[in-house]
Design an enzyme around this catalytic site. Structure first.
Site, PDB file in Angstrom:
ATOM      1  N   GLU A   1     -15.340  27.084 -42.023  1.00 49.68           N
ATOM      2  CA  GLU A   1     -16.330  27.648 -42.445  1.00 49.68           C
ATOM      3  C   GLU A   1     -16.737  27.150 -40.541  1.00 49.68           C
ATOM      4  O   GLU A   1     -17.023  26.695 -40.662  1.00 49.68           O
ATOM      5  CB  GLU A   1     -16.994  26.983 -43.227  1.00 49.68           C
ATOM      6  CG  GLU A   1     -15.542  28.095 -44.239  1.00 49.68           C
ATOM      7  CD  GLU A   1     -16.272  27.521 -46.058  1.00 49.68           C
ATOM      8  OE1 GLU A   1     -17.540  26.905 -45.875  1.00 49.68           O
ATOM      9  OE2 GLU A   1     -15.536  27.659 -46.857  1.00 49.68           O
TER      10      GLU A   1
ATOM     11  N   HIS B   1     -13.300  11.428 -43.590  1.00 54.94           N
ATOM     12  CA  HIS B   1     -14.302  12.266 -43.373  1.00 54.94           C
ATOM     13  C   HIS B   1     -15.844  11.908 -43.846  1.00 54.94           C
ATOM     14  O   HIS B   1     -16.952  12.026 -45.119  1.00 54.94           O
ATOM     15  CB  HIS B   1     -14.053  13.343 -45.470  1.00 54.94           C
ATOM     16  CG  HIS B   1     -13.288  13.864 -45.103  1.00 54.94           C
ATOM     17  ND1 HIS B   1     -12.778  15.305 -45.759  1.00 54.94           N
ATOM     18  CD2 HIS B   1     -12.336  14.158 -44.603  1.00 54.94           C
ATOM     19  CE1 HIS B   1     -11.611  16.057 -46.129  1.00 54.94           C
ATOM     20  NE2 HIS B   1     -10.907  15.557 -44.759  1.00 54.94           N
TER      21      HIS B   1
ATOM     22  N   GLN C   1     -10.282   8.093 -39.340  1.00 59.06           N
ATOM     23  CA  GLN C   1     -10.914   9.030 -38.851  1.00 59.06           C
ATOM     24  C   GLN C   1     -13.029   7.913 -38.692  1.00 59.06           C
ATOM     25  O   GLN C   1     -13.804   9.060 -38.131  1.00 59.06           O
ATOM     26  CB  GLN C   1     -11.185   9.781 -40.101  1.00 59.06           C
ATOM     27  CG  GLN C   1     -10.586  10.723 -40.294  1.00 59.06           C
ATOM     28  CD  GLN C   1     -10.750  12.040 -41.100  1.00 59.06           C
ATOM     29  OE1 GLN C   1     -11.591  12.581 -41.406  1.00 59.06           O
ATOM     30  NE2 GLN C   1      -9.713  12.544 -41.011  1.00 59.06           N
TER      31      GLN C   1
ATOM     32  N   TYR D   1     -23.306  24.959 -50.305  1.00 63.27           N
ATOM     33  CA  TYR D   1     -21.874  26.020 -49.908  1.00 63.27           C
ATOM     34  C   TYR D   1     -20.830  26.061 -50.096  1.00 63.27           C
ATOM     35  O   TYR D   1     -19.756  26.324 -50.256  1.00 63.27           O
ATOM     36  CB  TYR D   1     -22.284  25.186 -48.422  1.00 63.27           C
ATOM     37  CG  TYR D   1     -23.345  25.546 -47.776  1.00 63.27           C
ATOM     38  CD1 TYR D   1     -23.353  27.464 -47.493  1.00 63.27           C
ATOM     39  CD2 TYR D   1     -24.790  24.868 -48.454  1.00 63.27           C
ATOM     40  CE1 TYR D   1     -24.823  27.898 -46.741  1.00 63.27           C
ATOM     41  CE2 TYR D   1     -25.960  26.099 -47.608  1.00 63.27           C
ATOM     42  CZ  TYR D   1     -25.330  27.151 -47.023  1.00 63.27           C
ATOM     43  OH  TYR D   1     -27.261  27.788 -46.610  1.00 63.27           O
TER      44      TYR D   1
ATOM     45  N   TYR E   1      -0.953  23.975 -49.508  1.00 62.85           N
ATOM     46  CA  TYR E   1      -0.346  22.863 -48.259  1.00 62.85           C
ATOM     47  C   TYR E   1       0.759  23.769 -47.596  1.00 62.85           C
ATOM     48  O   TYR E   1       1.709  23.274 -46.445  1.00 62.85           O
ATOM     49  CB  TYR E   1      -0.620  21.294 -48.353  1.00 62.85           C
ATOM     50  CG  TYR E   1      -1.619  20.328 -47.483  1.00 62.85           C
ATOM     51  CD1 TYR E   1      -2.082  20.687 -46.207  1.00 62.85           C
ATOM     52  CD2 TYR E   1      -2.183  19.892 -48.667  1.00 62.85           C
ATOM     53  CE1 TYR E   1      -3.152  19.716 -46.059  1.00 62.85           C
ATOM     54  CE2 TYR E   1      -3.630  19.458 -48.141  1.00 62.85           C
ATOM     55  CZ  TYR E   1      -4.019  19.589 -46.410  1.00 62.85           C
ATOM     56  OH  TYR E   1      -5.274  19.151 -46.548  1.00 62.85           O
TER      57      TYR E   1
HETATM   58 CA   LIG Z   1     -17.948  27.078 -48.201  1.00 62.41          CA
END
Ligand SMILES: [Ca+2]
Ligand SMILES: [Ca+2]
Lengths: 388, 388
Positions: free
Chosen positions: B257, B163, B98, B267, B278
């Site tokens: 989200e 990420h 990534q 959050y 999964y």
């Molecule tokens: Ca969240």
């Protein structure tokens, strides 16, 4: 088995004769089907499939259900599947197309007063034409409605067999909300206040008009009107935290809506809609019209929203506070995961468990979810928790 | 054709040599495909399919696009499909999984200052291990980034190729928001403030820390942090009416989200999530944890949300104010019909027009919508209005 079907012990023996021989106990062990949802495993049990076009369901304090059948009968249904004979005293109804005996709700103080409220398509007086949605109440004693009185009559009587509304729900303050329809061919009436077409009405349970209704004292306006500009509202529920009315409203093709009707507000129909033409092309009508309130949430294409409940039971903890919307066309229940009033997510529930159009949804005293289906052999289906 | 590719007229002649011979003009007439949506008919035109894993796109004042390619190149792309040679001066990146060259955004005052901002996976210094998301800026002069400086370095350097975040967006006050990821194996760090994992950062364009950032002066907290408890935030947009930041955040399996990150708020990740295991079974993790903010909206199953824009153009009037969210896995754009902040409806757009994962979405100066796809032969696709 019958010992808990009626609260007054003195009626227990007499009660046996109220149940029709045609009713059979559901084979609850044999027909259980399970399904996985995002948050809970669920099991569907058919309590009965011997209801004729059932329309409304509410629960009595003893756990039995009261169920209307559109042809004009009101019955008790035991959770063992036993169905009573027709309860007597129900008003005459116009049973044609969308008309008939429609919703049923018991009084918040039913244990003290035995009042049961029914909405229905009421014929015009002898020698006149048309019909309109009306609401009557009677005291349910044994298998009889007594002291029956009409507490609301939709105006005017009109020649149509469509869009009667008509869901009934009590506000926390004890008002009765009655949701109405635009009678289809009279849709433009939804924008004027001198009639009940496309309105939501708020009255007291005896039919009196609340003094603080928004149009009380206003010229050319019916004082029972709470909100206007609706198309055909067949779902109503009170938000458990705000105490406000939420309704579900059928759109044309596309544009099913959730609205939070507030005093005196205009919800736009037929000036504003998200509906599309029947051939799928974009309708010429506007989605936004000044002075009208946008829907809280809407569906395109339509799922055909019937009734909705806020789930508050303990049986499905992850659904508490969520709005569960039953759908006719889609044969499913849409779950809106709410944070307060805010829709965070929509999930489709029970699609694989129900093949028939779902006409009403209710939360039972046991926290299970009950569905009735719009069919000549209409079902009462219990959805219970099957989490491991 | 080249006359408007560069603003400074003096560079026009020199510019011709900047374009690689491998680039070809798109056959815009031949590849137009149309589709019907709820409110508009749309046409998709492939501007080019010669971008190598493009990640970010932004528009220059002259209408050209700047596009990053994950392997480490930044290019201009003309709307005629002509792609420039690699712009020089781009920092070295870790191109693996990534990681790579990620987002690009031009300065709000680009016409005065020529600053271009890039996010990327930055290697640890010579002899050390790991990497982290960094942001550099440089002045784009001709085909060169000049005066390049690193204005943000994620802490700590960490051994992971997943990420990284990392979308860039300017606030109306001129702050630069940088969205970050939890580096996957360091997910628990998202709940502590002494690192940048799972954070959103707010800095000034020169790298200075705004004095009113929520954790300035707090012990054991990095002062650049704006909000925390995020998983992997790859989408960011400013609400056109409120001026607030909205972000899209990848969930695990399920639980993508939308959040509206506010100063100092948590959050929830990884304490609270709507994600599932999964294998599809319900995850043991909680959806609600005290002290953490619920998502504004979420998806189960995941659509793999990449970037999002608030549409504000004139080309699609019925989409104005709506949030358009690009999806990798679902190869579509989700349109959230917003009334202010409230989600009224979700529509899936462009599913039949795009087969590849959509990595970024942008609104062009012409009000058309531009998509880039996550592919070795990545596309730049223009979506324009085809209403009759
Ligand atoms: Ca969240
Ligand atoms: Ca409406």
């Amino acid at each position: 088995m019958l010992h808990n079907l009626f609260k007054p012990a003195a009626l227990t023996l007499a009660a046996a004769s109220l149940f029709a021989a045609s009713s059979v106990a559901a084979e609850t062990k044999e027909n259980d089907a399970t399904a996985t949802t995002e948050r809970h495993k669920v099991k569907a049990t058919t309590i009965t499939e011997n209801l004729e076009f059932p329309w409304g369901i509410d629960f009595l304090p003893n756990g039995d259900a009261l169920v209307t059948e559109k042809p004009g009968t009101l019955r008790r249904v035991g959770m063992n599947g036993v169905i009573s004979n027709a309860i007597t005293g129900v008003p005459d109804v116009v049973y044609k197309s969308q008309g008939g005996l429609l919703d049923v709700v018991i009084d918040p103080n039913y244990e003290d007063n035995n009042w049961v409220y029914l909405s229905y398509a009421e014929p015009a007086p002898e020698g006149e034409e048309g019909n309109s949605t009306a609401v009557a109440r009677g005291k349910l004693i044994g298998n009889h409605l007594q002291e029956v009185e009409v507490i609301f009559r939709g105006q005017p009587k009109y020649k149509s067999n469509a869009h009667f509304g008509s869901r009934l729900v009590f506000s926390p303050e004890g008002h009765l909300f009655i949701t109405l329809g635009d009678r289809y061919s009279a849709m433009d009436d939804a924008q004027t206040l001198d009639n009940h077409h496309g309105k939501i009405v708020r009255i007291w349970p005896d039919g009196a008009i609340p003094e603080n209704n928004p149009f009380v004292g206003k010229e050319d306006a019916l004082p029972s009107i709470w909100s206007y500009g609706h198309r055909n509202v067949q779902g109503a529920a009170i938000h458990p935290m705000t105490g406000e009315l939420w309704v579900t409203e059928h759109g044309p093709k596309g544009g099913d809506e959730i609205n939070i009707p507030r005093a005196g507000e205009n919800y736009g129909w037929p000036e504003a809609t998200y509906g599309v033409d029947y051939d799928g092309s974009i309708i010429s009508k506007k989605t936004h019209v000044p002075g009208t309130v946008q829907p809280h949430y809407y569906w395109v294409p339509s799922i055909a929203v019937s009734n909705a409940i806020f789930y508050t039971g303990s049986q499905f903890p992850d659904w508490q506070g969520d709005l569960l919307i039953a759908a006719l066309k889609a044969s499913k229940v849409a779950r809106l995961d709410l944070e307060g009033e805010r829709v965070m997510h929509e999930e489709s529930l029970f699609e694989d468990l129900v093949e028939q159009r779902i006409r009403d949804i209710a939360q039972g005293p046991d926290g299970a979810i009950y569905l009735i289906t719009d069919n000549r052999n209409g079902k009462l289906i219990k959805i219970s928790n099957a989490d491991e």
